[in-house]
Motif scaffolding. Structure first.
Motif, short mmCIF file in Angstrom:
data_model
loop_
_atom_site.label_atom_id
_atom_site.label_comp_id
_atom_site.label_asym_id
_atom_site.label_seq_id
_atom_site.Cartn_x
_atom_site.Cartn_y
_atom_site.Cartn_z
N PHE A 1 34.36 42.99 43.66
CA PHE A 1 33.91 42.18 42.40
C PHE A 1 34.25 43.10 41.20
O PHE A 1 34.60 42.44 40.14
N VAL A 2 34.26 44.45 41.36
CA VAL A 2 35.07 45.50 40.46
C VAL A 2 36.29 44.89 39.61
O VAL A 2 36.40 44.72 38.42
N ASP A 3 37.10 44.42 40.63
CA ASP A 3 38.57 44.12 40.18
C ASP A 3 38.25 42.80 39.56
O ASP A 3 39.18 42.62 38.66
N GLN A 4 37.39 41.69 40.10
CA GLN A 4 37.27 40.48 39.37
C GLN A 4 36.72 40.76 38.03
O GLN A 4 37.20 40.20 36.90
N LEU A 5 35.83 41.77 37.94
CA LEU A 5 35.44 41.97 36.26
C LEU A 5 36.54 42.51 35.54
O LEU A 5 36.76 42.18 34.25
#
Length: 383
Positions: free
Chosen positions: A99-103
């Motif tokens: 999720f952090v990578d997506q952000l």
């Protein structure tokens, strides 16, 4: 350019302090360690809302709207989203890293070419979702992908194990299927929680409208500008300052004409379409789990039929042995009678021993055939 991630020095953990990651709409992020009081003041939410993000409710799923923020608690993603930034709890956990990578990949980055965009941050964008909905979409995508991958892994393990159990009913295979069924039940409950939360939002347009944090933020800014303009005008004209009701009318007129009429229904429709897409995806994931469970139930029924058939065969074998034992017992009884020391003229007849044994054996065999035929006539034995 990749967003700069500045990590603050980790000091000695204060009482109740937890690790958060703050990321703004430009993709700039930092790790901060703070307690609940700092978070409450920063995003203006009640203290009870932080309990939703605590360990007690870690297995629940909820998407809540507040005055200045949206609280997202979906599986392992626990975040507070405002119109300008997202605060993500425990960002270094293994499940949260996607999720952090997506952000970082999808949120717009600051660059010299974005000066015009930075001047228009207060303007509602018609061609894309608001910031909070972008974050919500990424959270739903990560969660749905995670759940779907778990279901795919469960399918890969379940079907071969069930086929092996159907071929060979053993303690090892039964234990394996029992473990798979437990995992399936837990996974179904997790998928159902997220699905029910999305369904709850889809059933209420007011709840979806309250999730539009950007709209409320724009309305507040425009109301403040209207109030400041009215105050400046009345001051320059030496007129009595407007009342609160007048300010509300001015603000509602501007914000209503600029924001509400143009955005409210459209944005609710956009959010509804977004939620419906992931609701259908979760519904498909749920159907996959139900298909696996149905296959497990069918396999269990088949195994039970096999076991019942084996029990019936054992009962028939036991009944056949009992009939045989009865026939042997008849011959043993006759032999016991002749073995008693009772005077009998047959003892003096030469060569009668073989004939007597043959007659007793034939009589026992006839008894066996009669009883066995009776059992078949009564359908106590298979054909």
């Amino acid at each position: 350019a990749a967003p700069s991630t500045s990590k603050t020095p980790l000091k000695k953990k204060a009482s109740g302090a937890r690790l958060w990651m703050r990321m703004d709409r430009a993709g700039q992020s930092e790790l901060i360690e703070c307690d609940k009081n700092v978070i409450i003041k920063r995003v203006s939410i009640p203290a009870r809302d932080l309990r939703i993000l605590g360990p007690i409710f870690s297995q629940s799923s909820s998407i809540l709207a507040r005055e200045k923020a949206m609280i997202v608690n979906l599986e392992f993603i626990r975040a507070i989203v405002t119109a300008e930034e997202v605060l993500l709890l425990e960002p270094l956990q293994q499940e949260v890293l996607p999720f952090v990578d997506q952000l970082r990949r999808q949120l717009p980055h600051k660059s010299p070419n974005n000066n015009k965009q930075s001047q228009e941050q207060t303007e509602p964008l018609q061609d894309q979702l608001p910031f909070e909905f972008q974050v919500l979409e990424m959270a739903l995508e990560v969660v749905c992908t995670y759940l779907d991958s778990n279901v795919a892994e469960l399918e890969r393990d379940a079907y071969p194990a069930l086929d092996e159990l159907a071929r060979n009913v053993s303690t090892k295979n039964l234990e394996h299927v029992r473990s798979l069924k437990s995992n399936l039940t837990r996974l179904l409950a997790r998928v159902q929680k997220v699905r029910d939360e999305i369904e709850h939002l889809l059933d209420d347009n007011d709840d979806m409208a309250q999730l539009y944090v950007t709209r409320k933020w724009i309305q507040q800014n425009q109301l403040a500008e209207a109030a400041a303009t009215a105050t400046t005008t009345t001051t320059s004209n030496s007129v009595t300052p407007p009342t609160v009701a007048q300010l509300r009318r001015i603000g509602s007129t501007r914000s209503g004409s600029i924001v509400s009429n143009n955005l409210q229904f459209q944005d609710v429709e956009d959010l509804e379409m977004l939620l419906e897409a992931y609701f259908m995806q979760l519904d498909g994931t749920r159907n996959k789990i139900l298909s696996v469970r149905e296959y497990i139930d069918d396999t269990e029924d088949y195994v039970n039929i096999q076991l019942d058939n084996q029990r019936n065969e054992l009962i028939q074998l036991q009944l056949t042995l009992m009939i045989t034992s009865f026939a042997v017992a008849v011959e043993t009884l006759l032999a016991g009678i002749f073995g008693m020391n009772i005077p009998c003229s047959l003892y003096n007849v030469n060569g009668i021993f073989g004939e007597t044994v043959g007659i007793m054996t034939a009589f026992s065999f006839v008894c066996f055939v009669i009883v066995l035929g009776y059992a078949r006539w009564k359908k106590l034995l298979g054909s």
